[in-house]
Enzyme design. Sequence first.
Site, PDB file in Angstrom:
ATOM      1  N   ASP A  56       4.983   1.077  10.504  1.00 17.96           N
ATOM      2  CA  ASP A  56       5.093   2.588   9.981  1.00 17.96           C
ATOM      3  C   ASP A  56       5.270   3.158  10.862  1.00 17.96           C
ATOM      4  O   ASP A  56       4.783   3.162  12.604  1.00 17.96           O
ATOM      5  CB  ASP A  56       3.675   2.841   9.716  1.00 17.96           C
ATOM      6  CG  ASP A  56       3.120   3.456   8.624  1.00 17.96           C
ATOM      7  OD1 ASP A  56       3.792   4.450   8.466  1.00 17.96           O
ATOM      8  OD2 ASP A  56       2.021   3.717   8.334  1.00 17.96           O
ATOM      9  N   ASN A  64       6.695   1.921  -2.305  1.00 23.06           N
ATOM     10  CA  ASN A  64       7.279   2.943  -1.448  1.00 23.06           C
ATOM     11  C   ASN A  64       7.975   2.976  -2.551  1.00 23.06           C
ATOM     12  O   ASN A  64       9.314   4.049  -2.785  1.00 23.06           O
ATOM     13  CB  ASN A  64       8.013   2.108  -0.602  1.00 23.06           C
ATOM     14  CG  ASN A  64       7.122   1.320   1.274  1.00 23.06           C
ATOM     15  OD1 ASN A  64       7.387   0.805   1.323  1.00 23.06           O
ATOM     16  ND2 ASN A  64       6.000   2.898   1.142  1.00 23.06           N
TER      17      ASN A  64
HETATM   18  C1  IPE Z   1       7.501   2.816   7.907  1.00 18.56           C
HETATM   19  O1  IPE Z   1       7.593   3.917   8.541  1.00 18.56           O
HETATM   20  C2  IPE Z   1       8.722   2.398   7.186  1.00 18.56           C
HETATM   21  C3  IPE Z   1       8.751   1.519   5.769  1.00 18.56           C
HETATM   22  C4  IPE Z   1       7.413   2.406   5.225  1.00 18.56           C
HETATM   23  C5  IPE Z   1       9.659   2.151   5.142  1.00 18.56           C
HETATM   24  P1  IPE Z   1       7.471   5.687   7.680  1.00 18.56           P
HETATM   25  O2  IPE Z   1       8.285   5.870   6.940  1.00 18.56           O
HETATM   26  O3  IPE Z   1       5.949   5.453   6.805  1.00 18.56           O
HETATM   27  O4  IPE Z   1       7.613   6.176   8.072  1.00 18.56           O
HETATM   28  P2  IPE Z   1       6.115   8.014   8.484  1.00 18.56           P
HETATM   29  O5  IPE Z   1       4.424   6.943   8.013  1.00 18.56           O
HETATM   30  O6  IPE Z   1       6.543   8.737   7.304  1.00 18.56           O
HETATM   31  O7  IPE Z   1       5.806   8.278   9.766  1.00 18.56           O
HETATM   32 MG    MG Z   2       4.432   5.658   6.802  1.00 21.43          MG
END
Ligand code: IPE
Ligand code: MG
Length: 212
Positions: free
Chosen positions: A2, A50
């Site tokens: 994350d 996601n």
């Molecule tokens: C983690 O980073 C990667 C995935 C969930 C694909 P994020 O995309 O959640 O990054 P932040 O939380 O917005 O900083």
């Molecule tokens: Mg994230």
Amino acid sequence: MDGNGRWAAARGKERIFGHFEGVESVRAIMETSAELGIEYVSFFAFSEENWGRPEAEVSGLMDLMMRSMKNETKTFLDNGIHFRVLGDRSRLSDSLNAAIDELDEATAAGTRMTAIIFLSYSGKWDIRQAAERLARAGSGDLEDYLVTAGVPDPDLMIRTSGEKRISNFLLWQMAYTEFVFTDTLWPDFRKEQYLDALKEYASRDRRFGKVK
Ligand code: IPE
Ligand code: MG
């Protein structure tokens, strides 16, 4: 994993650059794990939730997945790593599914370590699909129907970027998992930070509900 988006934003860049840099962390953690004799290392790369991100980010992540698998094939083969993907494969494109199967089969003889990428995964989805298949079978153990059947439950779960929640990851499987939370953003989480987390894990007294 994350904090990719925040890592990029802090540098005035698009979120996808954080994901690119995050792949470098995946390689570092995978290599360090293999060096240390860890038998299973898993990465929560993309959750069921996601899919609700903007289409450009979702397709960017899927493209990155495809490219990384191709680029890292040698890393897997050279290090004796079996590459697997677990999650709701029905939501992935045919070409991505084909590439996943190809890499899984090509690396299946790797006995040093198994690297699992959780893709289009959620813990509730997993339990639901297992319950449905168990009901059809009539009897048996729910555990044998989870997508992780045959994979040992995780000893340690590391979450980066300062968030302190499970976010629908391995809900069943993490019944006795140790948790380490770190403020480090995933793209900055490399060997040194990993060794710190493992040191913290090593100091834990695991009793599994028993007394010592
Ligand atoms: C983690 O980073 C990667 C995935 C969930 C694909 P994020 O995309 O959640 O990054 P932040 O939380 O917005 O900083
Ligand atoms: Mg994230």
